[in-house]
Enzyme design. Structure first.
Site: not given
Ligand code: NAD
Length: 470
Positions: A137, A161, A164, A214, A269, A370
């Site tokens: 995301f 993809k 979402e 992740s 990240c 994280e």
């Protein structure tokens, strides 16, 4: 083609906390349809001369430039980062397209005459087939562009993809791709979550999978897709250590470090997460970080003057705040508390103010996990060796930075760092599109990294022909 699924997911503007779209969730059947279209398009696209494939990328680049501001705004609206941060991320995505435009040179093979008397050998790159990418995301436009241009210009067909949570930026980018003279099926977009990811991992028609997200999901995707015989690169999460030496130029370093920890509200990240001021510089580095974090302006990323946006969702805000409460309970000192941050006129936004913890032990949850939010954990270390030991003990190894004015210290740090992306007086050590991007250990599963020359290796087979003429 519209999704066959009956379910939809609500897409939110995180600065307003309001639903802005309902995106249909694709199903495994939609993955089948996308792979069928990509499979049909593959032979024709693979035979298309690289120079013509590159021309499609030149067109794509021009369209992205033309719609630059619109896409950047879309990223801010669905993700929350500031408009400047969105612009920077779209620029990075465009740079990937620019590198892909060089495909006729970058796809060249190599050869040698007379490997034995009268026998010649050439190695040529060939596309591998249908490739898929699954993105997170936090960079709705940039991360998909780490893959799409390289896969497509190499002669593969492609299924994407996106997350979402942020499907809108890519929906717009795919509308632009429709104007790039790509045959139907060369690029395909599916939405959705876990069901679609699993269908991609298992699908016998897909030859390669790129994943960013992740660590637990990266590991699952790597295992599942390699088990199905695919080439896989899976980039996972991070815990990035930032070392400040006593000889660092703090006037110049602290603004960079602040950007590292709080840029994109920490949802990056490559974000700095643990500050390791070495020895005597501890108190001054911490105090200056606090002052600099306090000067950030939280708000809607579209508003001028805002320097930090919201986090992505209510659920994610709760997760970040849980970590903060846990840090307090574990005995760390919360020296800058952003838990009750609010923004006038945006009462329903997902706000988390910048935070600083001092006296964090690496074993605490805030020192180990994280958090993916604007929370800095400051640890006490006496020497550079101590700092490196903390880094070595951590399973993630994505990025790290050191701030120093000593070339010798910088060289030693860069040599010994476990992370694969190292910054020297740079807070966010993001390799440009012509260098490889990716971490090590639990931050990366696979061999070939993202963009740069690695991308052309990932997306091609090197076919060797050895020939003798009688
Ligand atoms: P995520 O792992 O929750 O989701 C990533 C993708 O996987 C999404 O497309 C999602 O739909 C899908 N997914 C989620 N759960 C799944 C499951 N159980 N099974 C199959 N698929 C699943 O990650 P996120 O929250 O979207 O993104 C944040 C994470 O991504 C952070 O950990 C961050 O460090 C990481 N990230 C890493 C890099 C890198 O370069 N290493 C870059 C950007 C983000």
């Amino acid at each position: 083609m519209p999704s066959s699924g009956a379910e939809a997911v609500e897409v939110c503007n995180p600065a307003k906390g309001e639903v802005i779209a309902r995106a249909p969730l694709s199903t495994a059947r939609d993955v089948d349809a996308a792979v069928a279209a990509a499979t049909k398009a593959f032979p024709g696209w693979a035979e298309t001369p690289p120079v013509i494939r590159a021309r499609a990328m030149f067109r794509f680049r021009a369209l992205l430039e033309e719609h630059f501001e619109e896409i950047a705004r879309q990223v801010t609206i669905e993700h929350g980062k500031t408009l400047d941060e969105s612009r920077g991320s779209v620029r990075r995505g465009i740079e990937c397209v620019e590198v892909a435009c060089g495909a006729p040179s970058l796809l060249m093979g190599y050869g040698l005459e007379n490997v034995a008397s009268g026998i010649d050998c050439v190695a040529m790159r060939q596309p591998i087939g249908v490739c898929a990418a699954i993105s997170p995301f936090n960079f709705p436009a940039m991360v998909p562009l780490w893959f799409l241009p390289f896969a497509v210009v190499s002669g593969n067909t492609f299924v994407l993809k996106p997350s979402e949570q942020v499907p809108l930026s890519m929906r717009r980018v795919f509308q632009l791709l429709e104007q790039c003279d790509l045959a139907p099926g060369v690029v395909n977009l599916v939405n959705g979550g876990r069901e679609v990811v699993e269908a991609i991992c298992d699908h016998p028609g897909i030859r390669a999978v790129s994943f960013v997200g992740s660590t637990p999901v990266a590991r699952l995707v790597y295992q599942r897709a390699t088990h199905a015989g695919k080439r896989v690169q899976a980039l996972g999460g991070a815990k990035n250590f930032v070392v400040v030496m006593p000889d660092a130029d703090l006037d110049r370093s602290i603004p960079v470090i602040t950007e590292s920890f709080y840029g994109c509200a920490g949802e990056r990240c490559l974000a700095g997460t643990v500050l390791l001021p070495v020895g005597s510089v501890h108190d001054e580095a911490r105090n200056r970080l606090i002052a600099s974090a306090q000067a950030l302006t939280l708000g809607d990323g579209l508003d001028p003057g805002v320097t930090m946006g919201p986090v992505i969702s209510r659920k994610h805000r709760d997760r970040v705040l849980n970590y903060v409460d846990h840090g307090v309970a574990e005995g760390a000192a919360l020296v800058l508390d952003g838990r009750n941050a609010q923004v006038v006129d945006r009462p329903d936004g997902f706000w988390v103010g910048p935070m600083v913890f001092d006296d964090v032990a690496p074993s605490m949850a805030i020192g180990r996990d994280e958090i993916f939010g604007p929370v800095a954990s400051v640890c006490r270390v006496k020497t550079l060796d101590d700092a490196i030991r903390i880094m070595e003990a951590h399973p993630n190894a994505n990025a790290t930075s050191i701030f120093t004015s000593s070339g010798k210290t910088a060289r030693e740090f860069s040599h010994r760092a476990t992370a694969s992306m190292v910054g020297v007086n740079i807070g966010v050590a993001a390799p440009m599109a012509y260098f490889p991007f990716g971490g090590a250990r639990d931050s990366f599963f696979g061999d070939l990294k993202v963009h740069g020359r690695d991308a052309f290796d990932f997306y091609t087979d090197r076919k060797v022909t050895i020939s003798r003429w009688f």
